[in-house]
Scaffold this active site. Structure first.
Site, PDB file in Angstrom:
ATOM      1  N   ARG A 167       0.757 -14.907 -24.876  1.00 47.03           N
ATOM      2  CA  ARG A 167      -0.068 -14.683 -23.681  1.00 47.03           C
ATOM      3  C   ARG A 167       0.168 -13.283 -23.142  1.00 47.03           C
ATOM      4  O   ARG A 167      -0.329 -12.322 -23.658  1.00 47.03           O
ATOM      5  CB  ARG A 167       0.255 -15.730 -22.604  1.00 47.03           C
ATOM      6  CG  ARG A 167      -0.508 -17.004 -22.776  1.00 47.03           C
ATOM      7  CD  ARG A 167       0.094 -18.107 -21.993  1.00 47.03           C
ATOM      8  NE  ARG A 167       1.482 -18.335 -22.394  1.00 47.03           N
ATOM      9  CZ  ARG A 167       2.219 -19.336 -21.981  1.00 47.03           C
ATOM     10  NH1 ARG A 167       1.737 -20.181 -21.126  1.00 47.03           N
ATOM     11  NH2 ARG A 167       3.452 -19.477 -22.410  1.00 47.03           N
ATOM     12  N   HIS A 206      -3.637 -23.853 -25.553  1.00 48.76           N
ATOM     13  CA  HIS A 206      -3.095 -24.394 -26.807  1.00 48.76           C
ATOM     14  C   HIS A 206      -4.223 -24.727 -27.781  1.00 48.76           C
ATOM     15  O   HIS A 206      -4.153 -24.426 -28.965  1.00 48.76           O
ATOM     16  CB  HIS A 206      -2.324 -25.700 -26.554  1.00 48.76           C
ATOM     17  CG  HIS A 206      -1.069 -25.563 -25.752  1.00 48.76           C
ATOM     18  ND1 HIS A 206      -0.789 -26.362 -24.665  1.00 48.76           N
ATOM     19  CD2 HIS A 206      -0.004 -24.739 -25.881  1.00 48.76           C
ATOM     20  CE1 HIS A 206       0.384 -26.040 -24.170  1.00 48.76           C
ATOM     21  NE2 HIS A 206       0.887 -25.057 -24.880  1.00 48.76           N
ATOM     22  N   SER A 244       1.260 -24.833 -19.194  1.00 41.46           N
ATOM     23  CA  SER A 244       1.438 -26.248 -18.848  1.00 41.46           C
ATOM     24  C   SER A 244       2.097 -26.356 -17.474  1.00 41.46           C
ATOM     25  O   SER A 244       1.778 -27.257 -16.690  1.00 41.46           O
ATOM     26  CB  SER A 244       2.307 -26.944 -19.896  1.00 41.46           C
ATOM     27  OG  SER A 244       1.686 -26.899 -21.156  1.00 41.46           O
ATOM     28  N   LYS A 267      14.249 -29.878 -20.944  1.00 41.90           N
ATOM     29  CA  LYS A 267      13.119 -29.290 -20.210  1.00 41.90           C
ATOM     30  C   LYS A 267      12.559 -30.211 -19.119  1.00 41.90           C
ATOM     31  O   LYS A 267      11.672 -29.804 -18.377  1.00 41.90           O
ATOM     32  CB  LYS A 267      12.001 -28.909 -21.189  1.00 41.90           C
ATOM     33  CG  LYS A 267      12.262 -27.543 -21.822  1.00 41.90           C
ATOM     34  CD  LYS A 267      10.976 -26.924 -22.297  1.00 41.90           C
ATOM     35  CE  LYS A 267      11.144 -25.451 -22.597  1.00 41.90           C
ATOM     36  NZ  LYS A 267       9.919 -24.871 -23.133  1.00 41.90           N
TER      37      LYS A 267
HETATM   38  P1  ADP Z   1       7.333 -23.980 -25.611  1.00 48.26           P
HETATM   39  O1  ADP Z   1       8.104 -24.815 -24.656  1.00 48.26           O
HETATM   40  O2  ADP Z   1       7.829 -24.046 -27.026  1.00 48.26           O
HETATM   41  O3  ADP Z   1       7.040 -22.559 -25.164  1.00 48.26           O
HETATM   42  P2  ADP Z   1       4.587 -24.580 -24.938  1.00 48.26           P
HETATM   43  O4  ADP Z   1       3.920 -25.896 -25.080  1.00 48.26           O
HETATM   44  O5  ADP Z   1       4.752 -24.035 -23.554  1.00 48.26           O
HETATM   45  O6  ADP Z   1       5.951 -24.753 -25.705  1.00 48.26           O
HETATM   46  O7  ADP Z   1       3.829 -23.486 -25.815  1.00 48.26           O
HETATM   47  C1  ADP Z   1       3.702 -23.594 -27.207  1.00 48.26           C
HETATM   48  C2  ADP Z   1       3.135 -22.306 -27.742  1.00 48.26           C
HETATM   49  O8  ADP Z   1       1.826 -22.097 -27.224  1.00 48.26           O
HETATM   50  C3  ADP Z   1       3.925 -21.046 -27.361  1.00 48.26           C
HETATM   51  O9  ADP Z   1       3.886 -20.151 -28.447  1.00 48.26           O
HETATM   52  C4  ADP Z   1       3.162 -20.496 -26.186  1.00 48.26           C
HETATM   53  O10 ADP Z   1       3.338 -19.101 -26.055  1.00 48.26           O
HETATM   54  C5  ADP Z   1       1.740 -20.838 -26.594  1.00 48.26           C
HETATM   55  N1  ADP Z   1       0.845 -20.936 -25.452  1.00 48.26           N
HETATM   56  C6  ADP Z   1       0.994 -21.650 -24.323  1.00 48.26           C
HETATM   57  N2  ADP Z   1      -0.040 -21.484 -23.480  1.00 48.26           N
HETATM   58  C7  ADP Z   1      -0.899 -20.621 -24.099  1.00 48.26           C
HETATM   59  C8  ADP Z   1      -2.148 -20.013 -23.750  1.00 48.26           C
HETATM   60  N3  ADP Z   1      -2.719 -20.244 -22.559  1.00 48.26           N
HETATM   61  N4  ADP Z   1      -2.723 -19.164 -24.637  1.00 48.26           N
HETATM   62  C9  ADP Z   1      -2.111 -18.907 -25.829  1.00 48.26           C
HETATM   63  N5  ADP Z   1      -0.934 -19.430 -26.208  1.00 48.26           N
HETATM   64  C10 ADP Z   1      -0.332 -20.277 -25.364  1.00 48.26           C
END
Ligand code: ADP
Length: 160
Positions: A90, A17, A128, A41
């Site tokens: 990703r 992130h 996460s 969630k």
């Molecule tokens: P959500 O529940 O909305 O998917 P997340 O916190 O899991 O929320 O992710 C928020 C954003 O960050 C999403 O667009 C996700 O694809 C991106 N994201 C999560 N992990 C990574 C990573 N390791 N590299 C790039 N983008 C990421």
């Protein structure tokens, strides 16, 4: 002012992130990291805890703000006069979901763009969910999250 919103659960914020935030902060004059309050969630950290961690680790970024939001991302983005929604991509498995969401958001608000930033190869495997799983079994997450989040995860696991 070219504002963008980066929405997500951030439960908790990872180095993946942070990489997206750092890069998006260079593309927009203001970036709002919007933490979604999504009770379905079943998050590990409360929305307030997630915001607090983000605020702390994002201190070095003067044009990045952190906020909580409820409801639709497009409504939040319009309210804050954003031109774009930022999402990280990703692996291929992210694509289908993100594509569906971007098309839906375009239908709801045609003037809003979704901007995808491709993950860096070294962060492509970080999520996460993986971080929480490793922490729950006492594994080291040092290479995956900022030190503050590592600390908070340890405390959280002790509480359980
Ligand atoms: P959500 O529940 O909305 O998917 P997340 O916190 O899991 O929320 O992710 C928020 C954003 O960050 C999403 O667009 C996700 O694809 C991106 N994201 C999560 N992990 C990574 C990573 N390791 N590299 C790039 N983008 C990421």
């Amino acid at each position: 002012m070219r504002t963008a919103v980066y929405p997500g659960s951030f439960d908790p914020v990872t180095l993946g992130h942070l990489d997206i935030i750092g890069r998006a902060s260079l593309l927009f004059s203001k970036l709002i990291v919007a933490v979604s309050v999504n009770p379905t969630k079943n998050p590990l950290f409360s929305p307030e805890e997630r915001v607090e961690m983000l605020k702390e680790v994002l201190m070095p970024y003067p044009n990045v703000e952190v906020d909580l939001f409820n409801g639709l991302t497009v409504h939040y983005a319009i309210e804050h006069k954003a031109k774009a929604i930022v999402r990280g991509l990703r692996v291929i498995s992210d694509f289908e979901n993100e594509f569906r969401m971007a098309l839906t958001n375009k239908k709801l608000a045609c003037h809003l763009e979704t901007v995808f930033l491709m993950t860096r190869a070294e962060y492509s495997f970080i999520s996460s969910t993986t971080v929480k799983e490793i922490a729950s079994f006492g594994g080291s997450v040092r290479a995956l999250v900022p030190p503050l989040v590592e600390q908070r995860l340890k405390e959280k696991m002790r509480e359980k």
